[in-house]
Design a protein around this motif. Structure first.
Motif, PDB file in Angstrom:
ATOM      1  N   ILE A 285       0.837  -1.201   0.000  1.00 41.91           N
ATOM      2  CA  ILE A 285       0.000   0.000   0.000  1.00 41.91           C
ATOM      3  C   ILE A 285       0.875   1.256   0.000  1.00 41.91           C
ATOM      4  O   ILE A 285       1.851   1.340   0.742  1.00 41.91           O
ATOM      5  N   GLY A 286       0.508   2.225  -0.837  1.00 40.98           N
ATOM      6  CA  GLY A 286       1.234   3.486  -0.836  1.00 40.98           C
ATOM      7  C   GLY A 286       0.692   4.419  -1.899  1.00 40.98           C
ATOM      8  O   GLY A 286       0.081   3.970  -2.870  1.00 40.98           O
ATOM      9  N   PRO A 287       0.906   5.721  -1.742  1.00 42.72           N
ATOM     10  CA  PRO A 287       0.384   6.697  -2.710  1.00 42.72           C
ATOM     11  C   PRO A 287       1.016   6.533  -4.084  1.00 42.72           C
ATOM     12  O   PRO A 287       2.094   5.943  -4.230  1.00 42.72           O
ATOM     13  N   ASP A 288       0.342   7.050  -5.086  1.00 45.27           N
ATOM     14  CA  ASP A 288       0.842   7.004  -6.460  1.00 45.27           C
ATOM     15  C   ASP A 288       2.216   7.664  -6.540  1.00 45.27           C
ATOM     16  O   ASP A 288       2.412   8.758  -6.018  1.00 45.27           O
ATOM     17  N   GLY A 289       3.175   6.962  -7.154  1.00 44.35           N
ATOM     18  CA  GLY A 289       4.511   7.515  -7.314  1.00 44.35           C
ATOM     19  C   GLY A 289       5.469   7.200  -6.189  1.00 44.35           C
ATOM     20  O   GLY A 289       6.641   7.583  -6.238  1.00 44.35           O
ATOM     21  N   ILE A 290       5.025   6.471  -5.159  1.00 40.68           N
ATOM     22  CA  ILE A 290       5.878   6.190  -4.001  1.00 40.68           C
ATOM     23  C   ILE A 290       6.969   5.170  -4.329  1.00 40.68           C
ATOM     24  O   ILE A 290       8.022   5.130  -3.703  1.00 40.68           O
ATOM     25  N   GLY A 291       6.706   4.304  -5.322  1.00 42.81           N
ATOM     26  CA  GLY A 291       7.713   3.307  -5.690  1.00 42.81           C
ATOM     27  C   GLY A 291       7.272   1.868  -5.489  1.00 42.81           C
ATOM     28  O   GLY A 291       8.102   0.964  -5.385  1.00 42.81           O
ATOM     29  N   LYS A 292       5.954   1.639  -5.437  1.00 43.72           N
ATOM     30  CA  LYS A 292       5.439   0.272  -5.238  1.00 43.72           C
ATOM     31  C   LYS A 292       5.893  -0.662  -6.359  1.00 43.72           C
ATOM     32  O   LYS A 292       6.352  -1.777  -6.109  1.00 43.72           O
TER      33      LYS A 292
ATOM     34  N   GLU B  77      -3.190   1.964  -3.878  1.00 39.92           N
ATOM     35  CA  GLU B  77      -3.020   3.224  -3.154  1.00 39.92           C
ATOM     36  C   GLU B  77      -3.686   3.164  -1.786  1.00 39.92           C
ATOM     37  O   GLU B  77      -3.276   3.849  -0.856  1.00 39.92           O
ATOM     38  N   ASN B  78      -4.739   2.397  -1.671  1.00 38.64           N
ATOM     39  CA  ASN B  78      -5.355   2.137  -0.370  1.00 38.64           C
ATOM     40  C   ASN B  78      -6.040   0.779  -0.423  1.00 38.64           C
ATOM     41  O   ASN B  78      -6.296   0.244  -1.498  1.00 38.64           O
ATOM     42  N   GLU B  79      -6.313   0.248   0.758  1.00 36.94           N
ATOM     43  CA  GLU B  79      -6.877  -1.107   0.836  1.00 36.94           C
ATOM     44  C   GLU B  79      -8.367  -1.107   1.156  1.00 36.94           C
ATOM     45  O   GLU B  79      -8.969  -2.164   1.362  1.00 36.94           O
ATOM     46  N   MET B  80      -8.993   0.076   1.178  1.00 32.26           N
ATOM     47  CA  MET B  80     -10.355   0.175   1.691  1.00 32.26           C
ATOM     48  C   MET B  80     -11.374  -0.596   0.859  1.00 32.26           C
ATOM     49  O   MET B  80     -12.403  -1.011   1.383  1.00 32.26           O
ATOM     50  N   PHE B  81     -11.112  -0.754  -0.429  1.00 37.13           N
ATOM     51  CA  PHE B  81     -12.086  -1.419  -1.281  1.00 37.13           C
ATOM     52  C   PHE B  81     -11.762  -2.906  -1.474  1.00 37.13           C
ATOM     53  O   PHE B  81     -12.408  -3.590  -2.262  1.00 37.13           O
ATOM     54  N   MET B  82     -10.751  -3.387  -0.762  1.00 36.65           N
ATOM     55  CA  MET B  82     -10.425  -4.808  -0.830  1.00 36.65           C
ATOM     56  C   MET B  82     -11.245  -5.569   0.207  1.00 36.65           C
ATOM     57  O   MET B  82     -11.434  -5.110   1.336  1.00 36.65           O
ATOM     58  N   ALA B  83     -11.707  -6.739  -0.188  1.00 38.66           N
ATOM     59  CA  ALA B  83     -12.510  -7.563   0.723  1.00 38.66           C
ATOM     60  C   ALA B  83     -11.658  -7.998   1.918  1.00 38.66           C
ATOM     61  O   ALA B  83     -10.468  -8.279   1.781  1.00 38.66           O
ATOM     62  N   ASP B  84     -12.285  -8.045   3.077  1.00 36.62           N
ATOM     63  CA  ASP B  84     -11.573  -8.493   4.281  1.00 36.62           C
ATOM     64  C   ASP B  84     -11.030  -9.902   4.113  1.00 36.62           C
ATOM     65  O   ASP B  84      -9.975 -10.244   4.671  1.00 36.62           O
TER      66      ASP B  84
END
Length: 343
Positions: A27-34, A124-131
């Motif tokens: 997880i990380g913002p766009d451009g962070i280097g994921k 970018e975030n995990e909020m929309f991923m199923a538990d």
């Protein structure tokens, strides 16, 4: 690779000891280097050095989502033995865009993969991923780099970019001369940064390497930051005008709708905090030249109360772009602008 030293060390140790778990969410913002991090780790897992491999499977959204059909193809791929060695890596880019049905189709494969199969889900975030998906993966959050890391990154990026440009020109000249088709070769686009310019880039990029690259290649300008200050300026002009003419603000709606809203929200927050700092400390951050005059103007025209209310509105509206809620982008932007003008 620069940054995320401790995380990389943990991964490399697990790879060396053959104790790496099979599924990870980065997880990380766009451009962070994921992407760079996971591509590097994938090659380490396969043990093929720096070269690419057919055993690195990359999955990206088709238009707006990763579909169930794409995931079904991945499930089949995950059931096949690697082609070049004993391991295979499957990378989902923008994994927060995996549809609900697709997540259900992926669940069993992530839960019980064939030996030697590794999954990386980048988002970018995990909020929309199923538990159920999150509970079967190890989650790693990439934080912005510190100032020293960013300085090292910029110092590495500039000569690396110039070297690539020289190689591009050389290759295009050879192709033009011996490829049977004459072509116009654009001269190498070399970049240089003074120490002062480098400090400005590091300050404005706020620990995000990808943003630093965009600012450098954009001639020390960043569209999202520019639009954020432009929006603040137009809001200030509306408040100053007795007629309260809203058209100049609403006119920005079309431009904003074409941008990544999460990036704009971050940059607008940065713009407001920059103005607040100027007001409270009468002190400039290390600003890009294009926004210095605007910061001075805005610090005179907008009150603390107004700026804080702008931040509250953006904080509240962020949920509509972070939770995967199916709301039209233009609707979000229109609602945002109307609420800002009501302050």
């Amino acid at each position: 690779m620069i940054g995320f030293f401790k995380l990389r060390e943990r991964f490399l140790k697990a790879i060396k000891n053959d104790t790496l778990s099979h599924a990870h969410i980065i997880i990380g913002p766009d451009g962070i280097g994921k992407s760079l991090l996971v591509e590097t780790l994938s090659r380490e897992i396969l043990g093929f050095g720096d070269r690419d491999s057919v055993d690195i499977v990359r999955v990206r959204p088709e238009k707006t989502i990763i579909t169930v059909n794409q995931v079904r193809e991945v499930v089949i791929e995950a059931s096949l033995r690697p082609y070049e060695g004993y391991k295979k890596v499957i990378i989902f880019y923008e994994a927060n865009k995996i549809g609900q049905e697709a997540q259900n189709a992926l669940l069993k494969t992530i839960e019980e993969p064939m030996e030697g199969i590794y999954f990386f889900l980048l988002a970018e975030n995990e909020m929309f991923m199923a538990d159920t998906i999150k509970s079967r993966c190890h989650m790693h959050k990439l934080l912005p780099m510190d100032e020293m890391e960013m300085e090292a990154y910029v110092d590495q990026f500039v000569p690396s970019y110039n070297e690539k440009e020289e190689k591009r020109v050389e290759q295009e000249k050879l192709t033009s001369e011996f490829g049977g088709k004459k072509m116009k070769v654009a001269p190498a686009h070399k970049i240089t940064l003074s120490e002062d310019e480098k400090r400005k880039v590091i300050s404005a990029s706020r620990g995000i390497p990808g943003k630093a690259e965009r600012i450098i290649l954009g001639g020390l300008k960043d569209e999202s930051i520019t639009v954020s200050f432009e929006l603040l300026t137009k809001l200030a002009e509306v408040k100053r005008s007795r007629k309260r003419v809203y058209y100049p603000v609403l006119e920005l709606g079309e431009k904003i709708s074409q941008m990544e809203l999460e990036v704009l929200f971050d940059d607008f927050t940065y713009a407001v905090k920059t103005v607040l700092k100027k007001k409270s400390l009468d002190e400039d951050s290390i600003l890009l030249d294009e926004i210095k005059a605007q910061t001075e103007y805005l610090s005179r025209e907008l009150t603390f109360n107004t700026l804080e209310k702008y931040l509250e509105i953006f904080f509240e509206m962020r949920k509509y772009i972070s939770l995967g809620i199916n709301i039209n982008k233009d609707t979000i932007v229109s609602s945002l602008l109307l609420r800002l003008m009501e302050v």
